[in-house]
Design an enzyme around this catalytic site. Structure first.
Site, PDB file in Angstrom:
ATOM      1  N   CYS A 149      50.794  81.983  46.823  1.00  0.00           N
ATOM      2  CA  CYS A 149      50.589  82.628  45.292  1.00  0.00           C
ATOM      3  C   CYS A 149      51.292  83.911  45.255  1.00  0.00           C
ATOM      4  O   CYS A 149      51.518  84.646  44.315  1.00  0.00           O
ATOM      5  CB  CYS A 149      49.105  82.361  44.727  1.00  0.00           C
ATOM      6  SG  CYS A 149      48.438  80.955  44.370  1.00  0.00           S
TER       7      CYS A 149
ATOM      8  N   HIS B  62      50.009  79.841  35.497  1.00  0.00           N
ATOM      9  CA  HIS B  62      49.972  80.204  36.943  1.00  0.00           C
ATOM     10  C   HIS B  62      51.111  79.222  37.801  1.00  0.00           C
ATOM     11  O   HIS B  62      50.637  78.228  38.325  1.00  0.00           O
ATOM     12  CB  HIS B  62      48.783  79.898  37.683  1.00  0.00           C
ATOM     13  CG  HIS B  62      48.542  80.587  39.021  1.00  0.00           C
ATOM     14  ND1 HIS B  62      49.550  81.306  39.544  1.00  0.00           N
ATOM     15  CD2 HIS B  62      47.613  80.272  39.929  1.00  0.00           C
ATOM     16  CE1 HIS B  62      49.322  81.593  40.826  1.00  0.00           C
ATOM     17  NE2 HIS B  62      48.005  80.898  40.966  1.00  0.00           N
TER      18      HIS B  62
END
Length: 374
Positions: A92, A326
């Protein structure tokens, strides 16, 4: 503290974030990344009044398809055979890591312009298998270490830190409310490159009305679908130049940080603290923060550790990943695009400071501290 060698971000663009399986689901990674690379370079050339020669393209990407999406996207953007490309996987934090890798090359003395960012197509990510058995993701740790799925890790963190559901619901509602206000005010318009008819992040909506009614994802737990970000498709690209370029965001310091893989959501806190220390700054010196909101509980745990109120107006002022979505490998770069809009595009004076950060699966965090130059 500033340095004569600090690289500067001079342009920043992103796609809208499409929820996995929806508006952008048919686009491959290079079809997401190429338009934002082109748009960011056009912005940079317009601002500086001359054509730009790109030395390298570095993109973060997590889940495939392999084959070096950085290079493939550079070719798809029409940059020519002579422009190389690379791909970074720090999960991430990949998009932010790519930006920092490009900055490191410039800081080391190669003053040529670079493009960096991230891209993720969760919708077209390949199915992986071992011995014919499919699995959702590769392990983040070797045998003998905790390696929870991210939703489980967020639930565990909420229990570990005593973060109640009402607080998580309020944090997610605030993110959606701020994002809707930003859309209404047009604050996303200059950074977005619409694709496939999608002009804004498709997760933004009236989700806060539903939050109290959503069931817990785990028996007896506090995490819900509304306090977990939607997995998305999207891309972001930033143009970096050497010190002396302006206007833009100078990268003053950065840090990566390791923590317990069982509680990966806290990694951003240590990275922010280390990056601020390297810059000689305090949190009170910072005017804007963009911290990737993978889960409400995870975001709140980070805020508690760095000592910032969850409703602080400096934090994700136009909503964060809970509202926007996301796209794993792009989210860290999207955080920097958001800072660019909030500070450079909005006309903040020289010396205005920002922080971009993300927690990372496997027990890590990454952060950068940046300063407006005019």
């Amino acid at each position: 503290m500033s340095s004569a060698s600090d690289p500067v971000i001079i342009a920043a663009r992103r796609t809208p974030i499409g929820t996995r399986g929806r508006a952008l689901a048919h686009l491959r990674v290079e079809e997401l990344a190429a338009p934002v690379i082109q748009a960011a370079l056009e912005d940079a050339e317009a601002a500086h009044g001359s054509p730009i020669t790109v030395a390298d393209v570095i993109l973060g990407n997590c889940m495939g398809p392999g084959g070096n999406p950085g290079r493939i996207s550079a070719l798809a953007a029409g940059l020519g055979h002579g422009v190389p490309g690379a791909t970074v996987d720090r999960q991430c934090g990949s998009g932010l890591a790519a930006v920092l890798d490009a900055a490191a090359a410039i800081r080391a003395g190669d003053r040529r312009i670079r493009v960096a960012g991230g891209v993720e197509s969760a919708s077209t990510a390949p199915v992986r298998s071992v011995d014919g058995i499919a699995y959702g993701r590769a392990p983040f740790t070797p045998a003998g270490f905790e390696d929870p799925e991210m939703t489980r890790a967020a639930e565990d963190l909420a229990e570990h830190d005593g973060i109640p559901r009402a607080r998580q619901d309020a944090h997610a509602a605030r993110s959606h409310s701020r994002a809707r206000a930003a859309v209404s005010a047009g604050r996303f318009d200059a950074e977005l490159v619409p694709l496939s008819g999608l002009h804004y992040d498709d997760a933004i909506g009236g989700a806060e009305r539903l939050l109290p009614r959503l069931p817990a994802l785990f028996p007896g737990g506090t995490l819900t679908a509304g306090t977990a970000t939607r997995i998305g498709d999207g891309a972001a690209a930033l143009v970096l130049g050497p010190a002396g370029c302006a206007p833009g965001l100078a990268i003053r310091a950065s840090a990566v940080f390791g923590c317990d893989p069982a509680l990966p959501g806290i990694g951003a806190a240590g990275a922010i603290q280390d990056a601020l220390h390297s810059a000689g700054w305090k949190l009170a010196d910072v005017h804007a923060l963009e911290i990737v909101e993978a889960f409400a509980a995870q975001s709140l745990a980070v805020l508690d550790r760095i000592g910032i109120a969850e409703d602080d107006p400096r934090l994700c002022a136009d909503g964060g990943a809970l509202a926007l979505g996301h796209p794993w490998g792009a989210s860290g770069a999207i955080a920097v695009v958001r800072l660019f809009s909030r500070l450079v595009r909005a006309g903040a004076p020289a010396g205005t400071r920002g922080v971009a950060a993300a927690s990372i699966g496997g027990g890590m965090g990454i952060a950068a501290v940046l300063e407006v130059v005019r």
